[in-house]
Design an enzyme around this catalytic site. Structure first.
Site, PDB file in Angstrom:
ATOM      1  N   ASP A  55      14.586 -27.558  86.016  1.00  9.99           N
ATOM      2  CA  ASP A  55      15.175 -26.667  87.007  1.00  9.99           C
ATOM      3  C   ASP A  55      14.373 -25.377  87.156  1.00  9.99           C
ATOM      4  O   ASP A  55      14.095 -24.937  88.257  1.00  9.99           O
ATOM      5  CB  ASP A  55      16.651 -26.367  86.663  1.00  9.99           C
ATOM      6  CG  ASP A  55      16.853 -25.916  85.220  1.00  9.99           C
ATOM      7  OD1 ASP A  55      15.854 -25.785  84.467  1.00  9.99           O
ATOM      8  OD2 ASP A  55      18.008 -25.694  84.830  1.00  9.99           O
TER       9      ASP A  55
ATOM     10  N   ASP B   5      11.350 -20.147  83.186  1.00  4.78           N
ATOM     11  CA  ASP B   5      11.826 -18.787  82.944  1.00  4.78           C
ATOM     12  C   ASP B   5      10.931 -18.183  81.861  1.00  4.78           C
ATOM     13  O   ASP B   5       9.821 -17.750  82.154  1.00  4.78           O
ATOM     14  CB  ASP B   5      13.300 -18.865  82.549  1.00  4.78           C
ATOM     15  CG  ASP B   5      13.958 -17.511  82.346  1.00  4.78           C
ATOM     16  OD1 ASP B   5      13.510 -16.538  82.957  1.00  4.78           O
ATOM     17  OD2 ASP B   5      14.926 -17.416  81.576  1.00  4.78           O
ATOM     18  N   THR B   6      11.354 -18.194  80.601  1.00  2.00           N
ATOM     19  CA  THR B   6      10.461 -17.704  79.551  1.00  2.00           C
ATOM     20  C   THR B   6       9.309 -18.686  79.321  1.00  2.00           C
ATOM     21  O   THR B   6       8.250 -18.317  78.837  1.00  2.00           O
ATOM     22  CB  THR B   6      11.196 -17.522  78.204  1.00  2.00           C
ATOM     23  OG1 THR B   6      11.651 -18.795  77.757  1.00  2.00           O
ATOM     24  CG2 THR B   6      12.351 -16.567  78.331  1.00  2.00           C
ATOM     25  N   GLY B   7       9.554 -19.955  79.647  1.00  2.00           N
ATOM     26  CA  GLY B   7       8.534 -20.982  79.437  1.00  2.00           C
ATOM     27  C   GLY B   7       8.633 -21.646  78.071  1.00  2.00           C
ATOM     28  O   GLY B   7       7.907 -22.588  77.776  1.00  2.00           O
TER      29      GLY B   7
ATOM     30  N   THR C  58      11.074 -23.465  76.685  1.00  2.00           N
ATOM     31  CA  THR C  58      11.539 -24.851  76.752  1.00  2.00           C
ATOM     32  C   THR C  58      10.405 -25.762  77.196  1.00  2.00           C
ATOM     33  O   THR C  58      10.100 -26.761  76.528  1.00  2.00           O
ATOM     34  CB  THR C  58      12.694 -24.987  77.780  1.00  2.00           C
ATOM     35  OG1 THR C  58      13.675 -24.006  77.482  1.00  2.00           O
ATOM     36  CG2 THR C  58      13.305 -26.373  77.742  1.00  2.00           C
TER      37      THR C  58
ATOM     38  N   LYS D 155      10.695 -17.857  87.574  1.00  2.00           N
ATOM     39  CA  LYS D 155      10.890 -16.401  87.489  1.00  2.00           C
ATOM     40  C   LYS D 155       9.657 -15.846  86.819  1.00  2.00           C
ATOM     41  O   LYS D 155       9.551 -15.838  85.593  1.00  2.00           O
ATOM     42  CB  LYS D 155      12.093 -16.093  86.590  1.00  2.00           C
ATOM     43  CG  LYS D 155      13.440 -16.263  87.208  1.00  2.00           C
ATOM     44  CD  LYS D 155      14.500 -15.724  86.236  1.00  2.00           C
ATOM     45  CE  LYS D 155      15.754 -16.523  86.298  1.00  2.00           C
ATOM     46  NZ  LYS D 155      16.673 -16.226  85.176  1.00  2.00           N
TER      47      LYS D 155
ATOM     48  N   ASP E 142      23.618 -23.622  85.539  1.00  2.00           N
ATOM     49  CA  ASP E 142      24.948 -23.201  85.081  1.00  2.00           C
ATOM     50  C   ASP E 142      24.936 -21.840  84.400  1.00  2.00           C
ATOM     51  O   ASP E 142      23.886 -21.333  83.985  1.00  2.00           O
ATOM     52  CB  ASP E 142      25.472 -24.207  84.055  1.00  2.00           C
ATOM     53  CG  ASP E 142      24.727 -24.096  82.733  1.00  2.00           C
ATOM     54  OD1 ASP E 142      23.477 -24.165  82.744  1.00  2.00           O
ATOM     55  OD2 ASP E 142      25.376 -23.899  81.689  1.00  2.00           O
TER      56      ASP E 142
ATOM     57  N   ARG F 252      27.640 -25.420  88.136  1.00  2.00           N
ATOM     58  CA  ARG F 252      26.573 -26.375  88.467  1.00  2.00           C
ATOM     59  C   ARG F 252      26.817 -27.041  89.812  1.00  2.00           C
ATOM     60  O   ARG F 252      25.901 -27.458  90.495  1.00  2.00           O
ATOM     61  CB  ARG F 252      26.502 -27.496  87.414  1.00  2.00           C
ATOM     62  CG  ARG F 252      25.926 -27.090  86.099  1.00  2.00           C
ATOM     63  CD  ARG F 252      25.601 -28.339  85.271  1.00  2.00           C
ATOM     64  NE  ARG F 252      25.531 -28.036  83.849  1.00  2.00           N
ATOM     65  CZ  ARG F 252      24.475 -27.519  83.229  1.00  2.00           C
ATOM     66  NH1 ARG F 252      23.390 -27.241  83.901  1.00  2.00           N
ATOM     67  NH2 ARG F 252      24.496 -27.272  81.935  1.00  2.00           N
TER      68      ARG F 252
HETATM   69  P1  IMP Z   1      13.091 -20.985  79.380  1.00  2.00           P
HETATM   70  O1  IMP Z   1      12.887 -21.768  78.114  1.00  2.00           O
HETATM   71  O2  IMP Z   1      13.453 -19.573  79.111  1.00  2.00           O
HETATM   72  O3  IMP Z   1      11.956 -21.123  80.369  1.00  2.00           O
HETATM   73  O4  IMP Z   1      14.405 -21.506  80.063  1.00  2.00           O
HETATM   74  C1  IMP Z   1      14.553 -22.762  80.460  1.00  2.00           C
HETATM   75  C2  IMP Z   1      15.990 -23.118  80.681  1.00  2.00           C
HETATM   76  O5  IMP Z   1      16.878 -22.010  80.696  1.00  2.00           O
HETATM   77  C3  IMP Z   1      16.111 -23.706  82.050  1.00  2.00           C
HETATM   78  O6  IMP Z   1      15.813 -25.071  82.035  1.00  2.00           O
HETATM   79  C4  IMP Z   1      17.536 -23.398  82.427  1.00  2.00           C
HETATM   80  O7  IMP Z   1      18.372 -24.436  81.972  1.00  2.00           O
HETATM   81  C5  IMP Z   1      17.853 -22.133  81.697  1.00  2.00           C
HETATM   82  N1  IMP Z   1      17.770 -20.970  82.607  1.00  2.00           N
HETATM   83  C6  IMP Z   1      16.796 -20.054  82.728  1.00  2.00           C
HETATM   84  N2  IMP Z   1      17.066 -19.154  83.676  1.00  2.00           N
HETATM   85  C7  IMP Z   1      18.255 -19.535  84.204  1.00  2.00           C
HETATM   86  C8  IMP Z   1      19.081 -19.014  85.255  1.00  2.00           C
HETATM   87  O8  IMP Z   1      18.777 -18.008  85.944  1.00  2.00           O
HETATM   88  N3  IMP Z   1      20.233 -19.678  85.496  1.00  2.00           N
HETATM   89  C9  IMP Z   1      20.613 -20.787  84.792  1.00  2.00           C
HETATM   90  N4  IMP Z   1      19.874 -21.307  83.807  1.00  2.00           N
HETATM   91  C10 IMP Z   1      18.704 -20.689  83.522  1.00  2.00           C
HETATM   92 MG    MG Z   2      17.573 -26.578  81.646  1.00  2.00          MG
END
Ligand code: IMP
Ligand code: MG
Length: 176
Positions: A100, A103-105, A107, A131, A159, A165
């Protein structure tokens, strides 16, 4: 819990529909005659995945769904749980990871690393949203639907603690 119709719409249904079709044709062009396995990360990518699949025209397509999570409230925990059980038969196949949001990357970097151990022919990544201001790790992401501001968003699969969702569009979530 705030009412969803008070949330501002950031990306409407029609814009989502059009962009997903564009991504689908780009991906179809890039993989038309090659064996491709989509690995989708659940739950956040459910809407995006099912719309994207229907926009694809690829002869040899496999679809795998991996259920992992890293979020708590509106903060990334940085810890990815569930990856140890994720498998896919990708011998002599290309992999496209579908998520989806980048964000931080954290995951996606863990997932990319895990997919690498499965030794596919190649690995690319496709996200609906990015983002840019929140990246903690820079990772290759070849297909991006929309770049969005640093706001927590819900809807179209995304969510807040399991809620919202089901909204058909992407909205900015504010808890007060
Ligand atoms: P990351 O590991 O920070 O890049 O985040 C990845 C996961 O965080 C995504 O796959 C989303 O499930 C969740 N996430 C990040 N930002 C959002 C947001 O703005 N709304 C909902 N879920 C988010
Ligand atoms: Mg996710």
């Amino acid at each position: 819990m705030p009412d969803a119709d008070k949330f501002a719409v950031l990306i409407g249904e029609e814009a989502l529909r059009r962009r997903v079709i564009e991504l689908g044709s780009q991906i179809s062009k890039d993989y038309q005659n090659t064996p491709l396995t989509l690995i989708a990360l659940l739950n956040g990518s459910i809407f995006f995945l099912t719309d994207l699949i229907r926009a694809l025209d690829i002869r040899d397509l496999h679809i795998e769904c991996w259920r992992i999570s890293s979020y708590c409230d509106t903060y990334s925990t940085g810890k990815v749980t569930g990856l140890e059980h994720c498998r896919a038969e990708v011998h002599q196949r290309h992999v496209l990871i579908v998520d989806d949001i980048y964000d931080t990357g954290l995951t996606l970097s863990h997932v990319q690393e895990h997919v690498r151990t499965l030794q596919p022919l190649s690995i690319k990544t496709c996200v609906l949203l990015e983002k840019k201001t929140k990246h903690q790790v820079l990772i290759p992401v070849e297909y991006v639907g929309f770049t969005i501001p640093d706001e927590f968003v819900v809807g179209y699969g995304l969510d807040y603690n399991g809620r919202y969702r089901e909204l058909p569009d992407i909205r900015i979530f504010r808890s007060n």
